[in-house]
Motif scaffolding. Structure first.
Motif, short mmCIF file in Angstrom:
data_model
loop_
_atom_site.label_atom_id
_atom_site.label_comp_id
_atom_site.label_asym_id
_atom_site.label_seq_id
_atom_site.Cartn_x
_atom_site.Cartn_y
_atom_site.Cartn_z
N LYS A 40 124.87 -38.63 -6.24
CA LYS A 40 124.19 -39.92 -6.10
C LYS A 40 123.45 -40.23 -7.39
CE LYS A 40 123.71 -39.60 -1.15
NZ LYS A 40 122.82 -39.49 -0.01
N ALA A 41 123.40 -41.51 -7.71
CA ALA A 41 122.70 -41.97 -8.91
C ALA A 41 121.58 -42.92 -8.50
CB ALA A 41 123.68 -42.68 -9.84
N THR A 42 120.56 -43.02 -9.33
CA THR A 42 119.45 -43.93 -9.07
C THR A 42 119.54 -45.09 -10.05
OG1 THR A 42 118.05 -42.13 -8.29
CG2 THR A 42 116.93 -44.14 -8.97
N GLU A 43 119.41 -46.28 -9.53
CA GLU A 43 119.45 -47.50 -10.34
C GLU A 43 118.48 -47.36 -11.53
OE1 GLU A 43 118.66 -52.25 -9.54
OE2 GLU A 43 117.65 -50.79 -8.28
N GLY A 44 118.97 -47.67 -12.73
CA GLY A 44 118.13 -47.65 -13.92
C GLY A 44 117.93 -46.29 -14.55
N LYS A 45 118.45 -45.22 -13.96
CA LYS A 45 118.32 -43.87 -14.53
C LYS A 45 119.70 -43.35 -14.91
CE LYS A 45 115.67 -40.73 -12.85
NZ LYS A 45 115.04 -39.75 -11.95
N THR A 68 131.83 -50.14 -15.21
CA THR A 68 131.49 -50.94 -14.04
C THR A 68 130.02 -50.72 -13.73
OG1 THR A 68 133.74 -50.54 -13.19
CG2 THR A 68 132.12 -51.44 -11.65
N ASN A 69 129.24 -51.80 -13.76
CA ASN A 69 127.80 -51.72 -13.48
C ASN A 69 127.12 -50.62 -14.28
OD1 ASN A 69 128.92 -52.77 -10.52
ND2 ASN A 69 127.14 -53.85 -11.30
N GLY A 70 127.48 -50.49 -15.56
CA GLY A 70 126.85 -49.53 -16.45
C GLY A 70 127.38 -48.12 -16.34
N LEU A 71 128.35 -47.88 -15.45
CA LEU A 71 128.91 -46.54 -15.25
C LEU A 71 130.34 -46.50 -15.77
CD1 LEU A 71 127.62 -45.91 -11.62
CD2 LEU A 71 126.63 -45.07 -13.75
N THR A 101 127.84 -48.62 -3.15
CA THR A 101 128.83 -47.81 -3.85
C THR A 101 129.46 -48.60 -4.99
OG1 THR A 101 129.28 -46.58 -1.83
CG2 THR A 101 130.94 -46.46 -3.56
N VAL A 102 129.44 -48.00 -6.16
CA VAL A 102 130.11 -48.58 -7.33
C VAL A 102 131.47 -47.90 -7.45
CG1 VAL A 102 130.05 -48.78 -9.86
CG2 VAL A 102 127.95 -49.09 -8.53
N GLU A 103 132.50 -48.69 -7.65
CA GLU A 103 133.87 -48.20 -7.75
C GLU A 103 134.35 -48.36 -9.19
OE1 GLU A 103 137.72 -50.16 -5.97
OE2 GLU A 103 136.57 -49.17 -4.37
N ILE A 104 134.62 -47.24 -9.86
CA ILE A 104 135.04 -47.26 -11.26
C ILE A 104 136.55 -47.00 -11.34
CG2 ILE A 104 134.71 -46.24 -13.55
CD1 ILE A 104 132.03 -45.07 -12.38
N PRO A 105 137.33 -47.98 -11.83
CA PRO A 105 138.76 -47.74 -12.01
C PRO A 105 139.00 -46.87 -13.25
CG PRO A 105 138.23 -50.09 -12.27
CD PRO A 105 136.95 -49.34 -12.13
N VAL A 119 136.88 -43.82 -8.92
CA VAL A 119 135.74 -42.92 -8.77
C VAL A 119 134.64 -43.70 -8.08
CG1 VAL A 119 133.97 -41.61 -10.01
CG2 VAL A 119 136.35 -41.56 -10.80
N LEU A 120 134.13 -43.16 -6.99
CA LEU A 120 133.07 -43.81 -6.22
C LEU A 120 131.74 -43.14 -6.52
CD1 LEU A 120 134.91 -44.08 -2.79
CD2 LEU A 120 134.87 -45.74 -4.65
N VAL A 121 130.73 -43.98 -6.82
CA VAL A 121 129.39 -43.47 -7.09
C VAL A 121 128.41 -44.21 -6.20
CG1 VAL A 121 127.61 -43.09 -8.84
CG2 VAL A 121 130.02 -43.10 -9.52
N GLU A 122 127.70 -43.47 -5.36
CA GLU A 122 126.67 -44.09 -4.53
C GLU A 122 125.41 -44.25 -5.38
OE1 GLU A 122 125.77 -43.60 -0.04
OE2 GLU A 122 124.45 -42.20 -1.08
N VAL A 123 124.95 -45.50 -5.48
CA VAL A 123 123.77 -45.82 -6.28
C VAL A 123 122.62 -46.18 -5.33
CG1 VAL A 123 122.78 -47.33 -8.03
CG2 VAL A 123 125.17 -46.62 -8.21
N LEU A 124 121.48 -45.54 -5.55
CA LEU A 124 120.29 -45.79 -4.75
C LEU A 124 119.40 -46.81 -5.46
CD1 LEU A 124 119.48 -42.09 -3.79
CD2 LEU A 124 120.83 -43.77 -2.51
N ARG A 125 118.92 -47.77 -4.73
CA ARG A 125 118.09 -48.84 -5.26
C ARG A 125 116.71 -48.32 -5.67
NH1 ARG A 125 116.97 -54.43 -1.88
NH2 ARG A 125 116.02 -55.61 -3.57
N ASP A 126 116.20 -48.86 -6.77
CA ASP A 126 114.84 -48.55 -7.23
C ASP A 126 114.19 -49.87 -7.62
OD1 ASP A 126 112.50 -47.47 -8.15
OD2 ASP A 126 113.37 -46.63 -9.98
#
Length: 169
Positions: A40-45, A68-71, A101-105, A119-126
């Protein structure tokens, strides 16, 4: 078909896997990439370093992700970047309220073969950007009002003062 007789060729089928390691040395292996779950990733980190999320089965494969969305996923199959630019909902309990979830092709190519994996990355809001995901933060918007008492926990309340006319002295 590379012009080298199989008896002298270390890779008879030309799939990039040496014959001594190849379970099918006379038949080229089909490109297949393993996609691993990202942490899991945190928004802005920045995401945790050195997370391999794409691993092709052919040794000479090239990997190229689409940011995608910085990732992104780099040429080694590692997750990189800092999640940003996400659209969040302020509807408590609704989709995209505290996580999404951000989906990176990612395109993987080898020996004339290619595949696109996701690649799926769950991003937690901050919301307040303090580095603590809202899901673990008692004051999501950083306005000093605890979420449980805040009528707008995702939007910082502003200081309001009421001015009354003073009585004549």
């Amino acid at each position: 078909g590379d012009g080298i007789a199989d008896i002298d060729d270390d890779d008879d089928d030309g799939d990039g896997i040496p014959d001594g390691e190849d379970t099918t040395p006379k038949k080229a292996d089909t490109l297949k990439s393993e996609v691993k779950e990202a942490e899991k990733a945190t928004e802005g980190k920045p995401v945790k370093a050195n997370q391999t999320v794409v691993k092709p089965n052919l040794p000479n494969a090239t990997i190229s992700g689409t940011e995608t969305n910085g990732l992104n996923v780099d040429g080694e199959g590692k997750l990189t970047g800092t999640p940003n630019g996400l659209t969040w909902s302020d509807d408590k309990g609704g989709a995209n309220y505290e996580k999404q979830t951000v989906e990176i092709p990612v395109k993987v190519e080898a020996n004339g073969q290619s595949e696109t994996v996701k690649v799926l990355v769950e991003v937690l809001r901050d919301t307040d950007g303090d580095g603590t995901p809202d899901i673990d933060d008692d004051d999501d918007d950083g306005d000093g009002i605890p979420d449980e008492q805040d009528t707008t926990p995702k939007k910082a309340d502003t200081l309001k003062s009421e001015v009354k006319e003073a009585e004549k002295a």
